[in-house]
Design a protein around this motif. Structure first.
Motif, PDB file in Angstrom:
ATOM      1  N   MET A 111       5.037  14.773 -23.513  1.00  0.00           N
ATOM      2  CA  MET A 111       5.340  13.493 -23.042  1.00  0.00           C
ATOM      3  C   MET A 111       5.160  13.551 -21.490  1.00  0.00           C
ATOM      4  O   MET A 111       4.563  12.646 -20.681  1.00  0.00           O
ATOM      5  N   ARG A 112       5.750  14.578 -20.799  1.00  0.00           N
ATOM      6  CA  ARG A 112       5.854  14.780 -19.625  1.00  0.00           C
ATOM      7  C   ARG A 112       4.450  14.980 -19.001  1.00  0.00           C
ATOM      8  O   ARG A 112       3.945  14.244 -17.883  1.00  0.00           O
ATOM      9  N   MET A 113       3.609  15.854 -19.611  1.00  0.00           N
ATOM     10  CA  MET A 113       2.242  16.049 -19.224  1.00  0.00           C
ATOM     11  C   MET A 113       1.168  14.748 -19.197  1.00  0.00           C
ATOM     12  O   MET A 113       0.507  14.562 -18.522  1.00  0.00           O
ATOM     13  N   VAL A 114       1.394  13.986 -20.356  1.00  0.00           N
ATOM     14  CA  VAL A 114       0.708  12.839 -20.612  1.00  0.00           C
ATOM     15  C   VAL A 114       0.693  11.913 -19.265  1.00  0.00           C
ATOM     16  O   VAL A 114      -0.324  11.178 -19.009  1.00  0.00           O
TER      17      VAL A 114
ATOM     18  N   VAL B 134      -0.272  14.377 -15.770  1.00  0.00           N
ATOM     19  CA  VAL B 134      -1.499  14.859 -15.481  1.00  0.00           C
ATOM     20  C   VAL B 134      -2.404  13.926 -15.065  1.00  0.00           C
ATOM     21  O   VAL B 134      -3.456  14.209 -14.125  1.00  0.00           O
ATOM     22  N   PRO B 135      -2.718  12.688 -15.504  1.00  0.00           N
ATOM     23  CA  PRO B 135      -3.370  11.676 -15.015  1.00  0.00           C
ATOM     24  C   PRO B 135      -3.625  11.574 -13.353  1.00  0.00           C
ATOM     25  O   PRO B 135      -4.725  11.246 -12.780  1.00  0.00           O
ATOM     26  N   VAL B 136      -2.248  11.415 -12.883  1.00  0.00           N
ATOM     27  CA  VAL B 136      -2.388  11.453 -11.273  1.00  0.00           C
ATOM     28  C   VAL B 136      -2.667  12.762 -10.806  1.00  0.00           C
ATOM     29  O   VAL B 136      -3.554  12.291  -9.609  1.00  0.00           O
ATOM     30  N   PHE B 137      -2.589  13.659 -11.324  1.00  0.00           N
ATOM     31  CA  PHE B 137      -2.947  15.015 -10.530  1.00  0.00           C
ATOM     32  C   PHE B 137      -4.313  14.984 -10.797  1.00  0.00           C
ATOM     33  O   PHE B 137      -5.161  15.486  -9.833  1.00  0.00           O
ATOM     34  N   ALA B 138      -5.015  14.706 -12.162  1.00  0.00           N
ATOM     35  CA  ALA B 138      -6.195  14.680 -12.094  1.00  0.00           C
ATOM     36  C   ALA B 138      -7.155  13.794 -11.413  1.00  0.00           C
ATOM     37  O   ALA B 138      -8.283  14.161 -10.763  1.00  0.00           O
ATOM     38  N   ALA B 139      -6.611  12.618 -10.886  1.00  0.00           N
ATOM     39  CA  ALA B 139      -7.385  11.701 -10.281  1.00  0.00           C
ATOM     40  C   ALA B 139      -7.379  12.160  -8.699  1.00  0.00           C
ATOM     41  O   ALA B 139      -8.535  11.850  -8.162  1.00  0.00           O
ATOM     42  N   ILE B 140      -6.270  12.532  -8.278  1.00  0.00           N
ATOM     43  CA  ILE B 140      -6.200  13.446  -6.794  1.00  0.00           C
ATOM     44  C   ILE B 140      -7.285  14.362  -6.934  1.00  0.00           C
ATOM     45  O   ILE B 140      -8.019  14.809  -5.917  1.00  0.00           O
ATOM     46  N   GLY B 141      -7.300  15.125  -7.874  1.00  0.00           N
ATOM     47  CA  GLY B 141      -8.327  16.426  -8.110  1.00  0.00           C
ATOM     48  C   GLY B 141      -9.902  15.935  -7.851  1.00  0.00           C
ATOM     49  O   GLY B 141     -10.430  16.479  -7.250  1.00  0.00           O
ATOM     50  N   VAL B 142     -10.098  14.820  -8.660  1.00  0.00           N
ATOM     51  CA  VAL B 142     -11.385  14.253  -8.472  1.00  0.00           C
ATOM     52  C   VAL B 142     -11.796  13.788  -7.135  1.00  0.00           C
ATOM     53  O   VAL B 142     -12.898  13.991  -6.765  1.00  0.00           O
ATOM     54  N   GLN B 143     -10.674  13.302  -6.532  1.00  0.00           N
ATOM     55  CA  GLN B 143     -10.975  12.829  -5.167  1.00  0.00           C
ATOM     56  C   GLN B 143     -11.286  13.919  -4.258  1.00  0.00           C
ATOM     57  O   GLN B 143     -12.192  13.806  -3.487  1.00  0.00           O
ATOM     58  N   ARG B 144     -10.579  14.783  -4.341  1.00  0.00           N
ATOM     59  CA  ARG B 144     -10.486  15.872  -3.485  1.00  0.00           C
ATOM     60  C   ARG B 144     -11.981  16.705  -3.807  1.00  0.00           C
ATOM     61  O   ARG B 144     -12.696  17.106  -2.752  1.00  0.00           O
TER      62      ARG B 144
ATOM     63  N   THR C 218      -3.761  22.336  -7.496  1.00  0.00           N
ATOM     64  CA  THR C 218      -2.842  21.994  -8.360  1.00  0.00           C
ATOM     65  C   THR C 218      -3.353  20.801  -9.344  1.00  0.00           C
ATOM     66  O   THR C 218      -2.694  20.701 -10.569  1.00  0.00           O
ATOM     67  N   ALA C 219      -4.412  20.064  -8.820  1.00  0.00           N
ATOM     68  CA  ALA C 219      -4.958  19.314  -9.997  1.00  0.00           C
ATOM     69  C   ALA C 219      -5.664  19.967 -10.910  1.00  0.00           C
ATOM     70  O   ALA C 219      -5.316  19.731 -12.190  1.00  0.00           O
ATOM     71  N   ILE C 220      -6.260  21.175 -10.745  1.00  0.00           N
ATOM     72  CA  ILE C 220      -6.896  21.958 -11.613  1.00  0.00           C
ATOM     73  C   ILE C 220      -5.837  22.520 -12.572  1.00  0.00           C
ATOM     74  O   ILE C 220      -6.112  22.500 -13.804  1.00  0.00           O
ATOM     75  N   ALA C 221      -4.963  23.078 -12.064  1.00  0.00           N
ATOM     76  CA  ALA C 221      -3.888  23.719 -12.763  1.00  0.00           C
ATOM     77  C   ALA C 221      -3.201  23.283 -13.518  1.00  0.00           C
ATOM     78  O   ALA C 221      -2.961  23.410 -14.919  1.00  0.00           O
ATOM     79  N   MET C 222      -2.678  21.850 -13.003  1.00  0.00           N
ATOM     80  CA  MET C 222      -1.810  20.933 -13.744  1.00  0.00           C
ATOM     81  C   MET C 222      -2.741  20.429 -14.853  1.00  0.00           C
ATOM     82  O   MET C 222      -1.850  19.967 -16.338  1.00  0.00           O
ATOM     83  N   SER C 223      -3.934  19.905 -14.815  1.00  0.00           N
ATOM     84  CA  SER C 223      -4.844  19.575 -16.022  1.00  0.00           C
ATOM     85  C   SER C 223      -5.068  20.428 -17.080  1.00  0.00           C
ATOM     86  O   SER C 223      -4.668  20.214 -18.226  1.00  0.00           O
TER      87      SER C 223
ATOM     88  N   ALA D  50      -3.017  22.941 -17.574  1.00  0.00           N
ATOM     89  CA  ALA D  50      -1.543  22.838 -18.419  1.00  0.00           C
ATOM     90  C   ALA D  50      -1.574  21.841 -19.289  1.00  0.00           C
ATOM     91  O   ALA D  50      -0.702  22.109 -20.462  1.00  0.00           O
ATOM     92  N   GLY D  51      -1.922  20.562 -18.905  1.00  0.00           N
ATOM     93  CA  GLY D  51      -1.771  19.420 -19.564  1.00  0.00           C
ATOM     94  C   GLY D  51      -2.565  19.658 -20.946  1.00  0.00           C
ATOM     95  O   GLY D  51      -1.830  19.246 -22.218  1.00  0.00           O
ATOM     96  N   VAL D  52      -3.587  20.118 -20.790  1.00  0.00           N
ATOM     97  CA  VAL D  52      -4.337  20.162 -22.083  1.00  0.00           C
ATOM     98  C   VAL D  52      -3.968  21.084 -23.194  1.00  0.00           C
ATOM     99  O   VAL D  52      -3.695  20.845 -24.330  1.00  0.00           O
ATOM    100  N   ALA D  53      -3.447  22.267 -22.656  1.00  0.00           N
ATOM    101  CA  ALA D  53      -2.871  23.427 -23.217  1.00  0.00           C
ATOM    102  C   ALA D  53      -1.521  22.717 -24.066  1.00  0.00           C
ATOM    103  O   ALA D  53      -1.284  22.977 -25.308  1.00  0.00           O
ATOM    104  N   ALA D  54      -0.579  21.866 -23.314  1.00  0.00           N
ATOM    105  CA  ALA D  54       0.529  21.354 -23.880  1.00  0.00           C
ATOM    106  C   ALA D  54       0.166  20.578 -24.887  1.00  0.00           C
ATOM    107  O   ALA D  54       0.701  20.511 -26.059  1.00  0.00           O
ATOM    108  N   LEU D  55      -1.014  19.556 -24.861  1.00  0.00           N
ATOM    109  CA  LEU D  55      -1.258  18.686 -25.951  1.00  0.00           C
ATOM    110  C   LEU D  55      -1.804  19.433 -26.897  1.00  0.00           C
ATOM    111  O   LEU D  55      -1.726  18.954 -28.181  1.00  0.00           O
TER     112      LEU D  55
END
Length: 315
Positions: A47-50, A53-63, A195-200, A202-207
């Motif tokens: 639940m936490r990752m869902v 992660v979208p926030v961190f992933a969006a920032i990662g795409v921007q970066r 952080t974006a790559i690492a969190m994303s 981790a989120g996939v692994a958690a799901l």
């Protein structure tokens, strides 16, 4: 004057780091409250990752888009960053969450708070880094404090509490390994993209872990738990991550580490007020030892290398 040397710039850095540390400090208390709704560790982490992660992933795409093609990390760096993220953000979090099933929030925070000493130990064992006296003294003082807190409260010596402590100790080990190996990839990717790559990852692994053991329905928390789950994802994950990054950019990693000593104090205060956790002489003495040990280590590490070398001699 360069603004990075202006007093207001550093004051803002300390304020941002302190705010981030205080928000991170409420994580354990929120998790304990959520567990009252019968949510298990794997579901809560998913639940936490869902939500986060979208926030961190969006920032990662921007970066990623803002980087020149030649400045982007190569496939090997990208893959290793994902692996490090799974260790630091998924495995460590799952162990920590599991430990909080049976362990007081204030003890959990203090056990995790000793991870800098494990970074030093693994650096010595795996990378032949020097092992300095002040790190050993700080570690000894901190672990004496943890012993006092367990031994001084009989209820913490039962099997459930000790097992919870073991899970959190393993979480500290996992996070220390993450810290040890993440530094190189942070330099290669930049803090935000890393952080974006690492969190994303981790989120996939958690799901994946969640769907291997649960049905999709378990991903929806009971109505009363929703505000707590959102608070965990937003105010104890996303917001403090950005606050701490902004603070570190102004005062450096060692300055942030020193400011972060406020974190266990906040956890203890909130745990006493919200969870009615005990706080007597074992907790007071143990907390003082842990904070003293980590504080001593952080203060000495933050001094210029020339001063430490003069005091310690050859590494």
């Amino acid at each position: 004057m360069d603004r990075t040397h202006a007093p207001s710039w550093r004051i803002a850095g300390f304020a941002l780091s302190a705010a981030g540390a205080m928000l991170f400090a409420i994580k354990g208390v929120l998790i304990k409250l959520i567990y009252r709704f019968g949510i298990d560790t794997t579901s809560l982490l998913a639940m936490r990752m869902v939500l986060a992660v979208p926030v961190f992933a969006a920032i990662g795409v921007q970066r990623w888009r803002r980087l020149a093609r030649e400045a982007r990390p190569d496939a090997r760096t990208f893959g290793l960053t994902m692996l490090v993220g799974i260790v630091g953000y998924y495995i460590s979090s799952w162990l920590d969450f599991q430990g909080l099933q049976t362990l007081d929030a204030q003890i959990e925070r203090l056990i995790l708070f000793t991870y800098p000493f494990l970074v030093i130990l693994f650096g010595r064992l795996l990378l032949a880094h020097p092992l300095r006296t002040h790190a050993l003294v700080g570690a000894g003082l901190s672990y004496v404090g943890l012993f006092v807190m367990f031994a001084g409260e009989p209820s913490r010596l039962d099997r459930a509490a000790l097992l919870g402590g073991a899970f959190v100790a393993l979480a500290a080990v996992s996070f220390a390994l993450y810290q040890l190996f993440a530094r190189e990839f942070i330099l290669r990717c930049g803090a935000s993209l890393f952080t974006a790559i690492a969190m994303s990852a981790a989120g996939v692994a958690a799901l994946l872990g969640f769907f291997l053991t649960h049905t999709a329905a378990a991903l929806i928390p009971p109505g009363g738990a929703w505000p707590l789950v959102v608070a965990l994802a937003v105010f104890a994950t996303i917001v403090p991550a950005f606050l701490m990054s902004a603070g570190t950019a102004r005062i450096g990693a060692q300055g942030t580490a020193i400011v972060s000593t406020i974190s266990p104090v906040v956890t203890i205060g909130v745990a006493i007020a919200v969870l009615d956790e005990p706080f007597g002489w074992p907790e007071a003495l143990g907390t003082a030892c842990v904070l003293g040990g980590v504080g001593l280590f952080s203060l000495i590490e933050s001094r210029p290398r020339s001063y430490r070398a003069a005091e310690e001699g050859p590494a």
